[in-house]
Design a protein around this motif. Structure first.
Motif, mmCIF file in Angstrom:
data_model
loop_
_atom_site.group_PDB
_atom_site.id
_atom_site.type_symbol
_atom_site.label_atom_id
_atom_site.label_comp_id
_atom_site.label_asym_id
_atom_site.label_seq_id
_atom_site.Cartn_x
_atom_site.Cartn_y
_atom_site.Cartn_z
ATOM 1 N N TYR A 5 8.077 2.731 5.006
ATOM 2 C CA TYR A 5 9.334 1.997 4.877
ATOM 3 C C TYR A 5 10.340 2.701 3.964
ATOM 4 O O TYR A 5 11.456 2.211 3.784
ATOM 5 C CB TYR A 5 9.060 0.588 4.348
ATOM 6 N N GLY A 6 9.929 3.796 3.363
ATOM 7 C CA GLY A 6 10.835 4.521 2.489
ATOM 8 C C GLY A 6 11.168 3.788 1.211
ATOM 9 O O GLY A 6 12.288 3.873 0.700
ATOM 10 N N ILE A 7 10.193 3.044 0.666
ATOM 11 C CA ILE A 7 10.437 2.264 -0.547
ATOM 12 C C ILE A 7 9.575 2.787 -1.685
ATOM 13 O O ILE A 7 8.498 3.361 -1.461
ATOM 14 C CB ILE A 7 10.172 0.764 -0.324
ATOM 15 N N SER A 8 10.032 2.575 -2.896
ATOM 16 C CA SER A 8 9.352 3.124 -4.062
ATOM 17 C C SER A 8 8.960 2.016 -5.029
ATOM 18 O O SER A 8 9.427 0.880 -4.935
ATOM 19 C CB SER A 8 10.256 4.135 -4.777
ATOM 20 N N VAL A 29 13.621 -3.070 -5.388
ATOM 21 C CA VAL A 29 13.724 -4.428 -4.870
ATOM 22 C C VAL A 29 13.898 -4.379 -3.356
ATOM 23 O O VAL A 29 14.769 -3.668 -2.840
ATOM 24 C CB VAL A 29 14.899 -5.181 -5.516
ATOM 25 N N VAL A 30 13.045 -5.134 -2.654
ATOM 26 C CA VAL A 30 13.104 -5.178 -1.199
ATOM 27 C C VAL A 30 13.296 -6.613 -0.733
ATOM 28 O O VAL A 30 13.052 -7.575 -1.473
ATOM 29 C CB VAL A 30 11.816 -4.608 -0.565
ATOM 30 N N HIS A 49 0.843 -1.195 0.000
ATOM 31 C CA HIS A 49 0.000 0.000 0.000
ATOM 32 C C HIS A 49 0.879 1.246 0.000
ATOM 33 O O HIS A 49 1.970 1.250 0.597
ATOM 34 C CB HIS A 49 -0.909 -0.009 1.232
ATOM 35 N N PRO A 50 0.454 2.340 -0.651
ATOM 36 C CA PRO A 50 1.276 3.556 -0.706
ATOM 37 C C PRO A 50 1.712 4.074 0.663
ATOM 38 O O PRO A 50 2.861 4.508 0.833
ATOM 39 C CB PRO A 50 0.360 4.564 -1.412
#
Length: 724
Positions: A646-649, A653-654, A639-640
């Motif tokens: 989490y500071g991810i875009s 890749v996470v 979810h946005p």
């Protein structure tokens, strides 16, 4: 009439040097009708045409169906048996060499006899699949119990359909996936779909779903994700993964409070209502909202719509079934139909939207650890006696019940099981807790034979791989999600030296010294006719469903008891359920949370499912260029607001990890997922498999693992990770 004439002309239109072979798709349990285009000069399948005369899909096909024919002559097909000479390379595609059938058979028979002589008959096990025909599934059970004389056999439906089977059996006394034919779906007034992403998993049923709404009916969807199906719903119950039982109990409570129950039906045709009311009374909309995360007003509206609908069908799928309480979830949703009397009549009932192609028939005729043909029980002496008469063995020779699929890996680890026959399944991708399963296959299991058409991830752990035919190179029957027995027709001869699974087992039985029980089975029809006889008198009675009747009637619904019986499209029209007193069970089911709840270390809920372009472990679909191009790799939906936290875009890749393992995925940011939940599709193997992370908590009745809910965490990576 003009429409029928047009469809007939379309079906009969072929190109020069071509013929059309009427058959069915090899993938999901819709088993959509199709025509395979065959070049008469080369005897090769070259394409597919819609089949407008088949009542289930009426010519509609999905991306997998229109490309299914491409697997038959694919460059990756296994053409000859493979034997592993280099044991150090087990767990990889290396270390194999091609061999003759005689050499492969000789090795298998020598190993089996050696192990059974040293460690007993039960040291060898069989693990089947339900993408095979009824004939192959039936013979798999007979091969295990008569040729190998082992108690240990189970099947991959344990990871797919087992909870639906257990819940239907407990509530109604019999497990047939749908109490109504699929041609009723679009005619009902309300569809309540729980845990189903039908728009991607069963897209050729969607025209019926939309027609319900077009006619003024209602659609209610319970799903953690806002799928295309959920977006169109009149009510989307966006619950937390693993909380379905609370939601279903709330529905029963509200139906009772608002006067939408059928007291006469309950009194005459059910047991357990008062006990159930006592359990569900605490599930007010407010209390249920605290557990599920669904707004109280949505719960109230859903119960009102379902309660007031003159006719309604409750449908459920893997979302509610692949849980540690999957059996309870199924029975809880069936309770809705039972308390309102919306069952045992046209346009009303319950249905599980079966996933695998023969998920229904494949669990009816002896592949399950405790089952015999006709859905008989191996623990019932009368049932054992009936089957033994057909098989020609004594009742005391029938092995005891075995254990479930996941529990077989535990027996491999402790050396109770030392050798395994694996047919039409890919547990090195599809089993939960994969790090453990792969370790067992590589280090603990001493000998494994795999029947497959491609070198799957599971084949990498094999000692012998036997090349099998695709669905279009053999004939037989399957049983679709309605309980309709259908006919699969051969379109071309087998490629290379591949053989049908049933023939491999007949030939192996001969070499194992048990040929007297198998050598009369010279064709797939021979196997089916024996299946019919073995099922006679059982709940899943196929005796009257001859191949000729199946072709003539466009399928036959079981039970079909004799030649004059047309079959049973509608279950329970007489309101007689499969219990001694003829009454169904309304089940009192206290709520319990998922086996693993989020915590400070693992604050997210993880779930998984399909995408429209792939099927199960992906062993077939990942090889088809169009399907691979449309969805080349897995992803994690976030979810946005969670992504911002989490500071991810998007496309980053996470690392996604649980207590059992980790995997790396590209992020797909979408508002279609809950803020507390992440979703990953499960069609990929090796280090991309989501089952590296899933929990092996088992349903106490169905022994289904809890695929759909566990605690997880996402970690942002300092540098971009290369996904293998």
């Amino acid at each position: 009439m003009l429409k029928d004439k047009f469809f007939k002309e379309i079906n009969n239109k072929i190109h020069p040097n071509e013929t059309l072979v009427a058959t069915h798709c090899c993938y999901c349990a819709m088993q959509c009708g199709m025509n395979l285009r065959v070049n008469t000069d080369t005897n090769k399948i070259i394409g597919v045409e819609p089949r407008y005369d088949w009542p289930v899909n009426l010519g509609k096909m999905c991306p997998k169906g229109v490309t299914a024919y491409q697997q038959t002559n694919h460059d990756d097909r296994l053409l000859r048996p493979l034997i592993r000479d280099d044991a150090s390379k087990k767990g990889t595609k290396e270390g194999f060499r091609e061999a003759s059938w005689d050499e492969a058979y000789d090795l298998i028979v020598r190993k089996v006899k050696e192990m059974q002589a040293n460690y007993g008959k039960d040291s060898v096990a069989v693990y089947g699949g339900v993408s095979m025909t009824n004939e192959k599934c039936y013979l798999n059970g007979k091969f295990a119990r008569v040729a190998l004389q082992t108690r240990y056999i189970d099947y991959n439906g344990r990871f797919c359909m087992a909870s639906a089977a257990s819940g239907l059996n407990r509530s109604l006394g019999v497990d047939r996936g749908s109490t109504v034919p699929w041609t009723d779906v679009h005619q009902t007034d309300c569809l309540f779909l729980a845990g189903s992403n039908a728009s991607e998993c069963h897209p050729t049923m969607m025209f019926r779903v939309w027609e319900v709404q077009d006619r003024g009916g209602y659609l209610i969807v319970a799903d953690p994700r806002e799928t295309a199906l959920a977006r169109r719903a009149d009510v989307h119950l966006d619950l937390r993964p693993g909380t379905d039982l609370a939601l279903a109990n709330c529905m029963i409570n509200l139906l009772n409070q608002n006067g939408h129950i059928d007291k006469e039906f309950i009194r005459n045709h059910t047991n357990g209502f008062e006990e159930t009311l006592e359990v569900v009374k605490q599930f007010t909309p407010e209390y249920t909202s605290e557990i599920t995360g669904v707004a109280p007003e949505k719960l109230i509206r859903a119960a009102e719509i379902y309660g007031k609908a003159p006719n309604a069908i409750v449908m459920f799928c893997r979302g509610i079934e692949q849980q540690e309480k999957g059996t309870d979830n199924v029975s809880a949703y069936i309770n809705m139909a039972l308390v309102t009397g919306k069952i045992g009549r046209p346009k009303s009932g319950v249905a599980t939207i079966t996933g695998q192609g023969n998920g229904q028939g494949g669990r009816e005729h002896g592949q399950k650890a405790d089952a015999l043909p006709g859905y008989r029980k191996i623990t019932n002496p009368k049932h054992v006696e009936e089957v033994c008469k057909v098989w020609g063995i004594k009742p005391e020779e029938m092995p005891l019940p075995g254990v479930s699929a996941y529990e077989m890996f535990e027996l491999m680890e402790n050396k109770t099981i030392r050798a395994l026959f694996l047919l039409c399944s890919n547990p090195a991708v599809s089993a939960p807790n994969l790090n453990y399963v792969r370790k067992v296959l590589k280090e603990d299991l001493e000998f494994m034979v795999v029947n497959d058409m491609f070198l799957s991830e599971s084949c990498e752990f094999a000692d012998v791989v036997l090349p099998t035919t695709t669905w279009s190179e053999d004939e037989g029957t399957t049983t679709n999600l309605e309980g309709r027995i259908i006919k699969i027709n051969r379109a071309q001869e087998p490629v290379g030296e591949s053989k049908p699974d049933w023939l491999i087992q007949v030939e192996l039985a001969e070499r194992l010294g048990r040929g007297d029980y198998f050598r009369h089975l010279k064709t797939a029809k021979d196997v089916y006719d024996e299946l019919r006889l073995a099922s006679k008198g059982g709940y899943a009675d196929y005796y009257g469903a001859t191949w000729e009747k199946i072709e003539k009637q466009k399928g036959v619904f079981w039970p079909c008891k004799d030649e004059a019986d047309p079959g049973t499209p509608y279950m329970f029209l007489d309101q007689k359920y499969y219990y001694l007193d003829g009454k169904a069970k309304i089940c009192a089911l206290p709520y319990r949370p998922p086996a693993e709840e989020p915590c400070e270390q693992y604050p997210l809920r993880m779930t998984n499912g399909r995408v429209v372009y792939h099927y199960l472990s992906g062993n077939q679909t990942r090889r088809i260029p169009f399907l691979r191009d449309m969805c080349p790799e897995p992803f994690v939906e976030v979810h946005p607001e969670t992504a911002e936290q989490y500071g991810i875009s998007h496309d980053e890749v996470v690392r996604l990890f649980t207590r059992r393992g980790e995997a790396f995925y590209k992020v797909k940011i979408t508002e279609a997922i809950r803020k507390d939940t992440v979703f990953v599709p499960y069609h990929w193997g090796h280090e991309q498999s989501i089952n590296l992370l899933t929990i092996p908590a088992l349903d106490p009745i169905s022994r289904m693992p809890e695929f759909k809910a566990c605690a997880a965490q996402i970690e942002k990576q300092p540098e971009r990770v290369n996904i293998r």
